[in-house]
Design an enzyme around this catalytic site. Structure first.
Site, PDB file in Angstrom:
ATOM      1  N   ASP A  95       0.790  -1.239   0.000  1.00 30.97           N
ATOM      2  CA  ASP A  95       0.000   0.000   0.000  1.00 30.97           C
ATOM      3  C   ASP A  95       0.818   1.283   0.000  1.00 30.97           C
ATOM      4  O   ASP A  95       0.330   2.342  -0.368  1.00 30.97           O
ATOM      5  CB  ASP A  95      -0.939   0.019   1.223  1.00 30.97           C
ATOM      6  CG  ASP A  95      -0.188  -0.156   2.535  1.00 30.97           C
ATOM      7  OD1 ASP A  95       1.046  -0.323   2.498  1.00 30.97           O
ATOM      8  OD2 ASP A  95      -0.827  -0.137   3.603  1.00 30.97           O
ATOM      9  N   HIS A  96       2.094   1.209   0.393  1.00 32.70           N
ATOM     10  CA  HIS A  96       2.855   2.446   0.598  1.00 32.70           C
ATOM     11  C   HIS A  96       3.596   2.947  -0.642  1.00 32.70           C
ATOM     12  O   HIS A  96       4.094   4.058  -0.637  1.00 32.70           O
ATOM     13  CB  HIS A  96       3.891   2.244   1.709  1.00 32.70           C
ATOM     14  CG  HIS A  96       3.350   2.421   3.086  1.00 32.70           C
ATOM     15  ND1 HIS A  96       2.379   1.613   3.610  1.00 32.70           N
ATOM     16  CD2 HIS A  96       3.639   3.321   4.060  1.00 32.70           C
ATOM     17  CE1 HIS A  96       2.105   1.997   4.844  1.00 32.70           C
ATOM     18  NE2 HIS A  96       2.851   3.032   5.146  1.00 32.70           N
ATOM     19  N   ASP A 160       3.976  -1.121  11.601  1.00 34.29           N
ATOM     20  CA  ASP A 160       3.485   0.192  11.205  1.00 34.29           C
ATOM     21  C   ASP A 160       2.821   0.780  12.439  1.00 34.29           C
ATOM     22  O   ASP A 160       2.083   0.083  13.140  1.00 34.29           O
ATOM     23  CB  ASP A 160       2.461   0.054  10.079  1.00 34.29           C
ATOM     24  CG  ASP A 160       2.102   1.410   9.516  1.00 34.29           C
ATOM     25  OD1 ASP A 160       2.621   1.764   8.445  1.00 34.29           O
ATOM     26  OD2 ASP A 160       1.321   2.132  10.162  1.00 34.29           O
ATOM     27  N   ARG A 448      -1.214  12.354  10.123  1.00 39.37           N
ATOM     28  CA  ARG A 448       0.045  13.074  10.359  1.00 39.37           C
ATOM     29  C   ARG A 448       0.156  14.253   9.426  1.00 39.37           C
ATOM     30  O   ARG A 448      -0.260  14.178   8.276  1.00 39.37           O
ATOM     31  CB  ARG A 448       1.238  12.161  10.081  1.00 39.37           C
ATOM     32  CG  ARG A 448       1.265  11.039  11.053  1.00 39.37           C
ATOM     33  CD  ARG A 448       2.623  10.422  11.178  1.00 39.37           C
ATOM     34  NE  ARG A 448       2.514   9.529  12.304  1.00 39.37           N
ATOM     35  CZ  ARG A 448       2.945   8.278  12.317  1.00 39.37           C
ATOM     36  NH1 ARG A 448       3.571   7.792  11.276  1.00 39.37           N
ATOM     37  NH2 ARG A 448       2.785   7.548  13.384  1.00 39.37           N
ATOM     38  N   SER A 643       6.569   7.270  13.103  1.00 37.89           N
ATOM     39  CA  SER A 643       6.493   5.955  12.468  1.00 37.89           C
ATOM     40  C   SER A 643       7.232   4.855  13.220  1.00 37.89           C
ATOM     41  O   SER A 643       8.073   5.102  14.082  1.00 37.89           O
ATOM     42  CB  SER A 643       7.085   6.117  11.076  1.00 37.89           C
ATOM     43  OG  SER A 643       7.649   4.933  10.636  1.00 37.89           O
ATOM     44  N   ARG A 645       9.131   2.849  11.491  1.00 39.23           N
ATOM     45  CA  ARG A 645      10.179   2.413  10.539  1.00 39.23           C
ATOM     46  C   ARG A 645      11.524   2.201  11.251  1.00 39.23           C
ATOM     47  O   ARG A 645      12.081   3.110  11.840  1.00 39.23           O
ATOM     48  CB  ARG A 645      10.303   3.407   9.382  1.00 39.23           C
ATOM     49  CG  ARG A 645      10.711   4.799   9.766  1.00 39.23           C
ATOM     50  CD  ARG A 645      10.579   5.775   8.597  1.00 39.23           C
ATOM     51  NE  ARG A 645       9.174   6.110   8.384  1.00 39.23           N
ATOM     52  CZ  ARG A 645       8.729   7.303   8.005  1.00 39.23           C
ATOM     53  NH1 ARG A 645       9.578   8.280   7.756  1.00 39.23           N
ATOM     54  NH2 ARG A 645       7.444   7.526   7.842  1.00 39.23           N
TER      55      ARG A 645
HETATM   56  C1  MIC Z   1       3.651   6.378   8.390  1.00 34.35           C
HETATM   57  O1  MIC Z   1       2.472   6.657   8.490  1.00 34.35           O
HETATM   58  O2  MIC Z   1       4.556   7.173   8.701  1.00 34.35           O
HETATM   59  C2  MIC Z   1       4.024   5.019   7.911  1.00 34.35           C
HETATM   60  C3  MIC Z   1       4.673   5.167   6.625  1.00 34.35           C
HETATM   61  O3  MIC Z   1       2.878   4.228   7.733  1.00 34.35           O
HETATM   62  C4  MIC Z   1       4.940   4.400   8.953  1.00 34.35           C
HETATM   63  C5  MIC Z   1       5.618   3.177   8.567  1.00 34.35           C
HETATM   64  C6  MIC Z   1       6.742   3.403   7.639  1.00 34.35           C
HETATM   65  O4  MIC Z   1       7.554   4.289   7.849  1.00 34.35           O
HETATM   66  O5  MIC Z   1       6.854   2.612   6.708  1.00 34.35           O
HETATM   67  C7  MIC Z   1       4.354   4.174  10.321  1.00 34.35           C
HETATM   68  O6  MIC Z   1       3.513   4.933  10.723  1.00 34.35           O
HETATM   69  O7  MIC Z   1       4.820   3.294  11.058  1.00 34.35           O
HETATM   70 FE1  SF4 Z   2      -0.366   4.551   5.148  1.00 35.33          FE
HETATM   71 FE2  SF4 Z   2       0.856   5.299   7.401  1.00 35.33          FE
HETATM   72 FE3  SF4 Z   2      -0.688   6.994   6.020  1.00 35.33          FE
HETATM   73 FE4  SF4 Z   2      -1.779   5.018   7.298  1.00 35.33          FE
HETATM   74  S1  SF4 Z   2      -0.657   6.715   8.206  1.00 35.33           S
HETATM   75  S2  SF4 Z   2      -2.259   5.678   5.234  1.00 35.33           S
HETATM   76  S3  SF4 Z   2      -0.289   3.396   7.041  1.00 35.33           S
HETATM   77  S4  SF4 Z   2       1.226   6.075   5.359  1.00 35.33           S
END
Ligand code: MIC
Ligand code: SF4
Length: 755
Positions: A95-96, A160, A448, A643, A645
């Protein structure tokens, strides 16, 4: 289709005995969170009560979910663990990596070709190790999990931070780094500090323009981005039971934004309705059979102060729609105060884009309520002043919303329908003109809004709101438009008012889908080969990190003293860098490029102490590494917020940084650092942050006696020949100290397997 029904049955079969044992040791009525925690102890029935906020506890989660951007690293680690199959049901969701540009069909085709190598890798690893695979376009991990896998009373982890979304269905679902997921998939216990518990009582009922999103926007304003750290938030009260299951998911989802370990709600009829509507009547029946175990004991909600560490009450009758932002999700402004706040802070009022989607707000109900506003706009002769984009949460939601005419309503208003994926929420947005870095405002229903997150432009002021408010404000094109009180002038010059949104919690005609996008793994994957090309720039097999050399650390350089907010987006940016998530060396070129250097207030510009020149952070660190010199990163409060990550921890590890010393950490990032064999340290006295100078040579003493609860010592040797020292804290327990000594937790698993 019901996935893993036998596993759910097994969890429920043990629940009664486990909860009784917990009741005995805790010796008072139990919250829902405690019931689920105690029902998932690795040890089985609880033999003693654990201390909230203190005890490290081993848990046995029921399942694991991973998204493509983090799964690559999680699975590269898992492949080294030497197991033939995952030990618990696990899934991968693509999805990313899909850029939103022109619309779903074309954008998806581009992603499928651009990221083919990564998708093939994830698909073949999944196939080999027994992992369910959701292909690109199937939907956003957390919507797909809520629709298919989440179940009341269960415990899951996911790579995640928004894994917590599944709390909407009464789970404890927790975001972790890939190394933690790797442990659980390898059948090892998963360790967590027993959380504190915050109870939030919701009285009254949502009404008018107010949505579940506003509950969490309000809570974020109250608790701030750190307020939930180390705690589980449990919601209850008539306001909780009267809202939809996906609405509860929205609230739990954004618990990540306040640092909460997770959030949850007790099992109720909204969850039962959702389970039945998503084809899981068996799970609903099973849950009904053990209802009292799937919510707190009645005494708890009657006298919450006696059972929670903190209690907050929110009256939904009086709650106003909120807009949170810019640049941080906890800056909460009720819509009625926006005009004033924007004028005072010089936030541009003209709204350029309205975006609906992300794992937070992309359910059928979300789309149907936002569509009710779009429909009125059309009927009342209005057009959108801002551009408008929608990312449905899953193929099932998209297909159903299309069948029911919701998507047509949006496109009649000139909206772009993007792929069922993260898209702009994670910077995968090819926004026309973003490179000009003009000051502008956007509004979205995501969670976010850190600087540069959606479109890479540091001057985009992003505000977070409910989908219905996003629709109304996109139509008005004005951030201060308050649909509760204000009117808009339509194409005939008449002032019209938008009625409050209405919508269906669940599709009246039921959900439908042709191809949900799921691919089941091979029953026996032992013959499947996973190929990683040695010349790939997107994937790289991992080499074990070196073990600790048994000595205190000496002659460390200060790589950067970061000032202010330093989220994982600042440490390891997403957007264009997502493509290197499976290649540690390549992605390390983004290390800390978003962090502000305390000494010159610039990003990606630090002093190279070998040459005296100012250069990019990764470049300087690579020179230290080449010279065999260690280094340290210093940071402010809530370092690593955001995140899960683990790249934000693996990159410094890979490039030879030894320690990260900060005023405070976000939970997942601190664990990720520990797991990768780094030193994660905090100032005993936060003012010592000020003692660290740009040219310092730094020592870390006490490592030869590194033990739980004992401070370490930092010695600063200043350039003028003087030196000073101070104590620093850490939260390593004995096992985590072993990770440090071994050079990372994975080295220990690897050893266990080769025995
Ligand atoms: C995000 O919302 O920042 C992400 C991308 O979903 C991350 C995970 C990632 O960095 O791949 C998260 O929230 O953990
Ligand atoms: Fe994707 Fe993270 Fe955004 Fe949710 S918050 S839609 S998991 S990038």
């Amino acid at each position: 289709m019901v996935f893993d029904l036998e596993m759910i049955k097994a969890v429920y079969a043990k629940m009664d005995e486990r909860i009784q044992a917990a009741r005995k040791v805790v010796n008072k009525p139990l919250t829902l969170s405690e019931k689920i925690l105690y029902a998932h102890l690795t040890e089985g029935n609880a033999a003693k009560a654990y201390e909230r906020g203190k005890s490290y506890v081993d848990f046995a989660p029921d399942r694991v979910a991973m998204q493509d951007a983090t799964a690559q690293m999680a699975l590269l680690q898992f492949m080294q663990a030497g197991r033939p199959k995952v030990a618990v049901p696990s899934t991968v969701h693509c999805d990313h990596l899909i850029t939103a540009k022109v619309g779903a069909e074309k954008d998806l085709a581009v992603a499928n070709s651009e990221s083919k190598e990564v998708y093939n890798f994830l698909a073949s690893v999944s196939n080999k190790y027994g992992i369910g695979f959701w292909k690109p376009g199937a939907g956003i991990i957390h919507q797909v999990v809520l629709e298919n896998y989440a179940f009341p009373g269960g415990m899951m982890i996911g790579t995640d931070s928004h894994t917590v979304n599944a709390g909407g269905l009464g789970m404890l679902a927790i975001g972790v780094g890939g190394a933690d997921a790797c442990d659980v998939m390898a059948g090892l216990p998963w360790e967590l500090k027993f959380p504190k518990l915050i109870g939030i009582k919701l009285t009254g009922k949502l009404n008018g323009w107010t949505a579940p999103k506003d509950v969490i926007l309000k809570v974020a304003g109250l608790l701030t981005v750190k307020g939930g750290t180390g705690a589980i938030i449990e919601y209850f009260g008539e306001g909780a039971t009267s809202m939809s299951c996906t609405g509860k998911g929205t609230i739990c989802n954004m618990g990540a934004e306040i640092g909460a370990t997770t959030s949850t709600f007790g099992y109720d009829e909204s969850m039962e309705r959702y389970l039945r509507a998503t084809g899981r009547a068996e799970v609903a029946d099973l849950a009904n059979g053990i209802k009292s175990h799937l919510t707190a004991d009645p005494e708890v909600y009657a006298n919450p102060e006696l059972y929670f560490d903190q209690v907050i009450e929110i009256d939904l009758n009086a709650l106003m729609p909120h807009l949170n932002g810019p640049f941080t999700p906890d800056l909460a402004t009720p819509i009625s105060e926006m005009k004033e706040a924007a004028a005072k802070n010089d936030w541009p009022l003209k709204v350029e884009w309205g975006l609906i989607g992300s794992c937070t707000n992309s359910s059928y109900e979300d789309l149907s309520r936002a569509a009710s506003i779009a429909k009125q706009a059309i009927e009342k002769g209005l057009t959108t002043k801002a551009e408008f984009g929608i990312n449905p949460g899953s193929e099932q939601v998209r297909y159903t919303a299309e069948r029911d005419g919701l998507l047509k309503t949006f496109t009649d208003l000139n909206a772009s329908i993007f792929t069922n994926a993260c898209g702009p929420c994670i910077g995968m947005w090819d926004r026309v003109g973003a490179e000009k870095a003009e000051k502008n405002t956007i509004i979205h229903s995501f969670n976010r809004n850190f600087a540069k997150r959606a479109d890479g432009n540091p001057n985009t002021f992003a505000f977070v709101a409910s989908p219905e408010m996003v629709a109304a404000i996109a139509i008005a094109g004005d951030l201060s438009f308050n649909p509760v009180t204000d009117t808009l002038i339509n194409k005939d010059g008449v002032a019209v008012k938008l009625d409050p949104p209405s919508g269906d919690e669940l599709p009246v005609k039921g959900f439908a889908v042709e191809d949900a996008g799921y691919i089941a793994p091979a029953a026996d994957g032992s013959a499947i080969e996973v190929a990683v090309s040695p010349t790939s720039d997107r994937l790289q097999l991992l080499d074990p990190f070196a073990a600790w050399n048994g000595q205190d650390l000496d002659n460390l350089k200060l790589l950067i003293k970061a000032k202010g907010k330093c989220t994982t987006d600042h440490i390891s940016m997403a957007g264009p860098w997502l493509k290197y998530r499976g290649h540690l060396d390549n992605i390390s070129n983004n290390m800390l490029i978003g962090a502000v250097n305390f000494f010159n207030e610039k990003t990606d510009c630090v002093k190279n102490q070998l040459t005296g020149e100012y250069q990019s952070v990764p470049k300087v660190q690579r020179q230290y590494k080449a010279a065999g010199i260690g280094s340290i990163v210093v940071g402010d409060e809530n370092y690593g917020e955001g995140s899960s990550r683990e790249h934000a921890a693996m990159e410094p590890r890979h490039l030879g940084v030894n320690a990260v010393l900060v005023k405070s950490f976000a939970r997942i990032h601190e664990t990720n650092l520990k797991k990768q064999g780094m030193l994660a340290l905090t100032f005993v006295n936060k003012d010592d942050y000020n003692k660290i100078l740009e040219d310092d040579q730094i020592q870390i003493k006490g490592l030869t006696h590194f033990s739980a609860g004992k401070t370490l010592t930092i010695v600063l040797n200043h350039a003028n020949g003087s030196s000073e020292e101070f104590e620093v804290n850490h939260t390593y327990n004995e096992q985590q100290i072993e990770w440090f000594k071994a050079g990372g937790a994975l080295n220990i698993i690897r050893k266990q397997v080769s025995k």
